[in-house]
Design an enzyme around this catalytic site. Sequence first.
Site, PDB file in Angstrom:
ATOM      1  CG  ASP A   1      -8.116 -40.664 -62.443  1.00  0.00           C
ATOM      2  OD1 ASP A   1      -7.331 -40.664 -61.530  1.00  0.00           O
ATOM      3  OD2 ASP A   1      -7.149 -41.422 -63.387  1.00  0.00           O
TER       4      ASP A   1
ATOM      5  CG  ASP B   1      -3.976 -44.787 -54.175  1.00  0.00           C
ATOM      6  OD1 ASP B   1      -5.504 -45.471 -53.098  1.00  0.00           O
ATOM      7  OD2 ASP B   1      -3.569 -45.174 -54.063  1.00  0.00           O
TER       8      ASP B   1
HETATM    9  P1  IMP Z   1      -2.620 -40.905 -55.239  1.00  0.00           P
HETATM   10  O1  IMP Z   1      -1.927 -39.628 -55.379  1.00  0.00           O
HETATM   11  O2  IMP Z   1      -2.595 -41.778 -54.411  1.00  0.00           O
HETATM   12  O3  IMP Z   1      -3.990 -40.402 -54.287  1.00  0.00           O
HETATM   13  O4  IMP Z   1      -2.539 -41.338 -56.408  1.00  0.00           O
HETATM   14  C1  IMP Z   1      -3.202 -40.754 -57.637  1.00  0.00           C
HETATM   15  C2  IMP Z   1      -3.294 -41.435 -58.963  1.00  0.00           C
HETATM   16  O5  IMP Z   1      -2.633 -42.872 -58.632  1.00  0.00           O
HETATM   17  C3  IMP Z   1      -4.923 -40.862 -59.828  1.00  0.00           C
HETATM   18  O6  IMP Z   1      -4.966 -39.736 -60.611  1.00  0.00           O
HETATM   19  C4  IMP Z   1      -4.630 -42.627 -60.582  1.00  0.00           C
HETATM   20  O7  IMP Z   1      -3.938 -41.910 -61.953  1.00  0.00           O
HETATM   21  C5  IMP Z   1      -3.182 -43.439 -59.660  1.00  0.00           C
HETATM   22  N1  IMP Z   1      -3.988 -44.858 -59.095  1.00  0.00           N
HETATM   23  C6  IMP Z   1      -4.734 -44.369 -57.880  1.00  0.00           C
HETATM   24  N2  IMP Z   1      -5.227 -45.654 -58.079  1.00  0.00           N
HETATM   25  C7  IMP Z   1      -5.455 -46.013 -58.889  1.00  0.00           C
HETATM   26  C8  IMP Z   1      -5.859 -47.684 -59.387  1.00  0.00           C
HETATM   27  O8  IMP Z   1      -6.861 -48.150 -58.698  1.00  0.00           O
HETATM   28  N3  IMP Z   1      -6.108 -48.113 -60.812  1.00  0.00           N
HETATM   29  C9  IMP Z   1      -5.732 -46.542 -61.537  1.00  0.00           C
HETATM   30  N4  IMP Z   1      -5.423 -46.170 -61.584  1.00  0.00           N
HETATM   31  C10 IMP Z   1      -4.427 -45.650 -59.717  1.00  0.00           C
HETATM   32 MG    MG Z   2      -4.490 -39.522 -62.158  1.00  0.00          MG
END
Ligand code: IMP
Ligand code: MG
Length: 178
Positions: free
Chosen positions: A99, A102
């Site tokens: 999705d 981040d």
């Molecule tokens: P990362 O490991 O920080 O890249 O985060 C990945 C996961 O964090 C994504 O698959 C989402 O489930 C969640 N996430 C990150 N940013 C958002 C946001 O703005 N809204 C909702 N979920 C988020």
């Molecule tokens: Mg996710």
Amino acid sequence: MHDQIEEVLISQQEIQEKVKQLGSQLKDDYRDKNPLIICVLKGALIFVSDLIRAMDCPLSLDFMAVSSYGSSTKSSGVVQILKDLETGIEGRHVIIAEDIVDTGLTLNYLRNNLLSRDPASLAICSLLDKPSRRQVKIKPDYCGFVIPDKFVVGYGLDFDQQFRNLPYIGILKPEAYI
Ligand code: IMP
Ligand code: MG
């Protein structure tokens, strides 16, 4: 539900158009490769269900679930596999469908984990990319929209398991999660 949204960032129509484009691009790139699409639960569910219907070519689908934020809006950096694939991926052309990227910590872990299983190729397709918060060097090979550093919900993305069913992507009012 809608009254907790500050602003619609990406409309339902914009999402549909972009997902069709992504699906058609993936079809062109993978038409003879019978790719395995890995849907990262739960956030990518809605995206993947539209994406694969926009890919008019043979493909298969599997699911993984990894630990994410819990109830907070900050990433812990600790990744845990809650549900693994049903099939082996050795020699397969694999596309991870997410999705949002981040910090990149989740995808970085997933990518390394899947690469150790010897796929023929591995690509990342993410609906959203929030590059300003990246902590590891990772860039989706296919990306729908680059978005600013705001917490967004809808079209599969949640806050505390809510809002996944919104048909658009909206910025959550900060007071909704303070
Ligand atoms: P990362 O490991 O920080 O890249 O985060 C990945 C996961 O964090 C994504 O698959 C989402 O489930 C969640 N996430 C990150 N940013 C958002 C946001 O703005 N809204 C909702 N979920 C988020
Ligand atoms: Mg996710």
